[in-house]
Scaffold this motif. Structure first.
Motif, PDB file in Angstrom:
ATOM      1  N   THR A   1       0.839  -1.208   0.000  1.00  0.00           N
ATOM      2  CA  THR A   1       0.000   0.000   0.000  1.00  0.00           C
ATOM      3  C   THR A   1       0.871   1.254   0.000  1.00  0.00           C
ATOM      4  O   THR A   1       0.469   2.284  -0.522  1.00  0.00           O
ATOM      5  CB  THR A   1      -0.949   0.056   1.221  1.00  0.00           C
ATOM      6  N   VAL A   2       2.078   1.170   0.587  1.00  0.00           N
ATOM      7  CA  VAL A   2       2.927   2.355   0.705  1.00  0.00           C
ATOM      8  C   VAL A   2       3.715   2.610  -0.583  1.00  0.00           C
ATOM      9  O   VAL A   2       3.946   3.753  -0.967  1.00  0.00           O
ATOM     10  CB  VAL A   2       3.865   2.211   1.919  1.00  0.00           C
ATOM     11  N   GLN A   3       4.110   1.530  -1.262  1.00  0.00           N
ATOM     12  CA  GLN A   3       4.951   1.645  -2.460  1.00  0.00           C
ATOM     13  C   GLN A   3       4.445   2.667  -3.490  1.00  0.00           C
ATOM     14  O   GLN A   3       5.202   3.544  -3.896  1.00  0.00           O
ATOM     15  CB  GLN A   3       5.077   0.272  -3.116  1.00  0.00           C
ATOM     16  N   PRO A   4       3.164   2.601  -3.916  1.00  0.00           N
ATOM     17  CA  PRO A   4       2.702   3.577  -4.914  1.00  0.00           C
ATOM     18  C   PRO A   4       2.771   5.018  -4.404  1.00  0.00           C
ATOM     19  O   PRO A   4       3.001   5.936  -5.193  1.00  0.00           O
ATOM     20  CB  PRO A   4       1.249   3.182  -5.170  1.00  0.00           C
TER      21      PRO A   4
ATOM     22  N   VAL B   1       8.467  15.370   6.818  1.00  0.00           N
ATOM     23  CA  VAL B   1       7.878  15.628   5.502  1.00  0.00           C
ATOM     24  C   VAL B   1       7.397  14.334   4.855  1.00  0.00           C
ATOM     25  O   VAL B   1       6.245  14.203   4.454  1.00  0.00           O
ATOM     26  CB  VAL B   1       8.887  16.351   4.579  1.00  0.00           C
ATOM     27  N   ILE B   2       8.298  13.359   4.770  1.00  0.00           N
ATOM     28  CA  ILE B   2       7.958  12.117   4.062  1.00  0.00           C
ATOM     29  C   ILE B   2       6.988  11.252   4.871  1.00  0.00           C
ATOM     30  O   ILE B   2       5.938  10.842   4.377  1.00  0.00           O
ATOM     31  CB  ILE B   2       9.233  11.294   3.760  1.00  0.00           C
ATOM     32  N   LEU B   3       7.342  10.991   6.122  1.00  0.00           N
ATOM     33  CA  LEU B   3       6.559  10.051   6.920  1.00  0.00           C
ATOM     34  C   LEU B   3       5.074  10.433   7.016  1.00  0.00           C
ATOM     35  O   LEU B   3       4.207   9.571   6.859  1.00  0.00           O
ATOM     36  CB  LEU B   3       7.194   9.901   8.309  1.00  0.00           C
ATOM     37  N   PRO B   4       4.750  11.727   7.268  1.00  0.00           N
ATOM     38  CA  PRO B   4       3.328  12.085   7.310  1.00  0.00           C
ATOM     39  C   PRO B   4       2.597  11.797   6.000  1.00  0.00           C
ATOM     40  O   PRO B   4       1.421  11.445   6.016  1.00  0.00           O
ATOM     41  CB  PRO B   4       3.349  13.603   7.585  1.00  0.00           C
ATOM     42  N   MET B   5       3.309  11.893   4.872  1.00  0.00           N
ATOM     43  CA  MET B   5       2.672  11.592   3.586  1.00  0.00           C
ATOM     44  C   MET B   5       2.363  10.104   3.466  1.00  0.00           C
ATOM     45  O   MET B   5       1.406   9.708   2.815  1.00  0.00           O
ATOM     46  CB  MET B   5       3.590  12.005   2.437  1.00  0.00           C
ATOM     47  N   LEU B   6       3.211   9.270   4.079  1.00  0.00           N
ATOM     48  CA  LEU B   6       3.035   7.824   3.953  1.00  0.00           C
ATOM     49  C   LEU B   6       2.026   7.277   4.945  1.00  0.00           C
ATOM     50  O   LEU B   6       1.531   6.168   4.804  1.00  0.00           O
ATOM     51  CB  LEU B   6       4.376   7.108   4.168  1.00  0.00           C
ATOM     52  N   MET B   7       1.753   8.061   5.976  1.00  0.00           N
ATOM     53  CA  MET B   7       0.981   7.546   7.114  1.00  0.00           C
ATOM     54  C   MET B   7      -0.377   6.932   6.742  1.00  0.00           C
ATOM     55  O   MET B   7      -0.661   5.808   7.178  1.00  0.00           O
ATOM     56  CB  MET B   7       0.819   8.660   8.164  1.00  0.00           C
ATOM     57  N   PRO B   8      -1.235   7.634   5.968  1.00  0.00           N
ATOM     58  CA  PRO B   8      -2.549   7.031   5.683  1.00  0.00           C
ATOM     59  C   PRO B   8      -2.428   5.673   5.003  1.00  0.00           C
ATOM     60  O   PRO B   8      -3.088   4.709   5.414  1.00  0.00           O
ATOM     61  CB  PRO B   8      -3.210   8.049   4.749  1.00  0.00           C
ATOM     62  N   ALA B   9      -1.566   5.578   3.985  1.00  0.00           N
ATOM     63  CA  ALA B   9      -1.397   4.303   3.283  1.00  0.00           C
ATOM     64  C   ALA B   9      -0.832   3.249   4.227  1.00  0.00           C
ATOM     65  O   ALA B   9      -1.274   2.099   4.233  1.00  0.00           O
ATOM     66  CB  ALA B   9      -0.479   4.481   2.083  1.00  0.00           C
ATOM     67  N   ALA B  10       0.139   3.658   5.047  1.00  0.00           N
ATOM     68  CA  ALA B  10       0.758   2.706   5.970  1.00  0.00           C
ATOM     69  C   ALA B  10      -0.274   2.182   6.975  1.00  0.00           C
ATOM     70  O   ALA B  10      -0.296   0.992   7.283  1.00  0.00           O
ATOM     71  CB  ALA B  10       1.927   3.365   6.693  1.00  0.00           C
ATOM     72  N   LEU B  11      -1.138   3.086   7.460  1.00  0.00           N
ATOM     73  CA  LEU B  11      -2.157   2.660   8.426  1.00  0.00           C
ATOM     74  C   LEU B  11      -3.187   1.742   7.771  1.00  0.00           C
ATOM     75  O   LEU B  11      -3.647   0.784   8.389  1.00  0.00           O
ATOM     76  CB  LEU B  11      -2.856   3.878   9.033  1.00  0.00           C
ATOM     77  N   THR B  12      -3.535   2.028   6.517  1.00  0.00           N
ATOM     78  CA  THR B  12      -4.441   1.126   5.798  1.00  0.00           C
ATOM     79  C   THR B  12      -3.823  -0.263   5.699  1.00  0.00           C
ATOM     80  O   THR B  12      -4.469  -1.269   5.995  1.00  0.00           O
ATOM     81  CB  THR B  12      -4.727   1.669   4.379  1.00  0.00           C
TER      82      THR B  12
END
Lengths: 278, 284
Positions: free
Chosen positions: A159-162, A189-200
């Protein structure tokens, strides 16, 4: 004026496609799940509670949920790292590694179950090493944890890759020009962008682990109160023709699944509102 | 400043990179690749001859035949469902579409054991429907229809969820053009829609098939695991393993592992060659 149930459309095949869709969905999924819920409704909440509220059932549900949570947390961290390395770095064997991420999806659970057991049993390749320092993995909760990490491994990475692929370098450059260190940029900067996908991905891995059966039972040892997972308890009740107890535990697990599904949807709504896309 | 020390501000230090790559390679190697290798090592422990001999055993052969039959029935049925559902959802506008999509996805979040339990509670011999069907001579549970239902349940969303995003992206314009030119409904489907979705369809069918042949939990609940009759490859692996017939168990497991590898290979090939015609989530 209220919108019509189905808008008029020049497209052909409305009756046929709707018919096949609703008939098969009902026959294969809705009626069977409905039968379980109906069975539950016939006992009422009190009846279900009475069945679930026994030490052995609590132990199994708690064990399944607790170990699934730990496994999903591990996969959350490892999955984000994995996705980052696979997208951003170029190294020999990267494509092979990328393909290997999907292996837990493709490998049947029974196969994974017996091979993990062969690896981590006291006579196995890894198990004998661990045994030398007195660490028993197979037939303990450690074994269950490893099996659950295995089955949940691809979710977060995939989920995070894309999302990492979509990140524009300008954002990182801007952050760097403003004096942020690389670590600061990654964290803020990066981690907050990944968070929703990572949590899914985390919630998906958790849901999968809670219901997992095939890869766990071989390595688990299956001792009541200690290493007996909830799905196994359902099977045991069924083998004893104890349908009521099986249904009650089944409903408890179904409710956990629904709660996780709801959580996944809420995460997606939240992230859509926050950044405008998933 | 020498070239060797120059590093763009948007990259990690070489040391950090090397550390992360090592970590990921080690992690995947230990957690994912090692179990795969062990399957083949254990299968060939007593030589190729012993492994092949165990495959020709009556029960193993019956299991392979049953699993192939189950897949040959449930995968096409789910493919038909997937195409119909994707057509219904993407070509028409109606209320409750989101709910319908959620319901189609539901089997992915239900434990396979609970899925099996649901089927036993619906079609078991002690239920109204099941009892009547047994009376008519058509038992569902502990027989082939139950295994097919269980397999269809756990693989239900695969084709539909692959096709829906692809068909949303492609829109309705091409079909509408064909209709204006006088083509009938089926002609539009075969000559306009199907060529557009064939790779996505193949992709969905591929994943659906791999799961169908490997399903264990749901099938273990509904099949009764009657040797030579309702024991599929995965349930036979369990029985052999519990009888300490390690070589036989791991040889059957190796057959399924090979299937998984072929599936992954074809999947990667599809992703490389037809990425533009697959669902967006798979593009990388």
């Amino acid at each position: 004026m209220k919108a019509p149930l189905i808008h008029r459309s020049p497209m052909p095949g409305l009756g046929l496609s709707m018919g096949i869709t609703l008939t098969m969905l009902s026959l294969v999924v809705l009626i069977p799940i409905g039968a379980l819920l109906l069975k539950g409704a016939s006992y009422g909440p009190a009846g279900i509670w009475e069945t679930v509220n026994r030490p052995r059932v609590w132990a199994a549900l708690f064990l399944s949920f607790r170990l699934s949570l730990i496994a999903a947390l591990f996969n959350l961290v490892f999955g984000v790292l994995l996705a980052w390395v696979l997208v951003r770095y170029r190294f020999p064997g990267r494509r092979l590694l990328d393909g290997a991420v999907d292996l837990p999806f493709a490998l049947p659970t029974a196969v994974a179950g017996i091979s993990l057991t062969a690896l981590y049993a006291p006579t196995g390749a890894f198990g004998s090493l661990a045994d030398q320092i007195g660490w028993k993995i197979a037939y303990t909760q450690w074994g269950i944890l490893i099996a659950l990490i295995f089955v949940g491994l691809p979710f977060v990475a995939r989920t995070v890759q894309p999302v990492i692929e979509e990140i524009e370098r300008e954002v990182e450059e801007a952050s760097a020009t403003l004096g942020a260190s690389r670590l600061y940029t990654l964290r803020h900067v990066i981690l907050p962008m990944l968070m929703p996908a990572a949590l899914t991905g985390f919630a998906l891995a958790l849901a999968r682990a809670v219901g997992e059966y095939g890869s766990v039972i071989f390595i688990a040892g299956n001792i009541p109160l200690v290493t007996e997972i909830a799905p196994l308890l359902i099977i045991i009740q069924l083998e004893e023709f104890n349908y009521d107890a099986a249904a009650a535990i089944g409903i408890a697990m179904l409710l956990i699944s629904f709660a996780l599904l709801l959580a996944i949807n809420l995460i997606q709504v939240w992230s859509r509102r926050r950044i405008g896309h998933v | 400043m020498s070239d060797a020390t120059f590093r763009p501000a948007t990259e990690e230090t070489p040391l950090a990179r090397r550390l992360l790559i090592t970590l990921v390679v080690l992690g995947l190697g230990l957690l994912v690749l090692a179990p795969l290798v062990v399957v083949f090592v254990e299968a060939l422990r007593q030589g190729v001859g012993e492994a092949l001999a165990s495959l020709t055993h009556r029960d193993a052969w019956a299991a392979i035949r049953l699993t192939l039959t189950i897949a040959a029935i449930s995968v096409p049925l789910n493919a038909i469902f997937g195409v119909a559902a994707a057509w219904f959802i993407t070509k028409f506008d109606f209320r409750g579409k989101a709910v319908l999509i959620t319901l189609i996805d539901l089997p992915f979040s239900v434990s396979p054991v609970v899925a099996g339990l649901c089927i036993v509670l619906t079609f078991g011999a002690n239920t109204a429907i099941g009892g009547w069907l047994v009376g008519q001579g058509y038992p569902i549970v502990f027989a082939m229809p139950g295994i097919i239902l269980a397999t269809m349940f756990v693989t239900f969303p695969f084709v539909a969820r692959e096709l829906i995003p692809v068909m949303i992206e492609q829109g309705r314009a091409e079909e509408e053009a064909a209709l204006t030119l006088g083509a009938g409904g089926w002609r539009v489907f075969w000559t306009v829609t199907l060529p557009n979705i064939r790779w996505a369809l193949l992709y969905g069918v591929l994943l659906c098939n791999a799961r169908a042949m490997g399903e264990f939990g749901a099938v273990a609940v509904v099949s009764g695991k009657i040797r030579g009759q309702t024991a599929t490859i995965p349930t036979t692996i369990e029985m052999l393993y519990q009888e300490y017939l390690s070589v036989a168990a791991f040889t059957l497991a190796a057959v399924l592992a090979l299937l998984a590898l072929v599936t992954l290979l074809l999947k990667t090939l599809l992703e490389l060659r037809h990425a533009d015609q697959l669902a967006a989530t798979h593009r990388h």
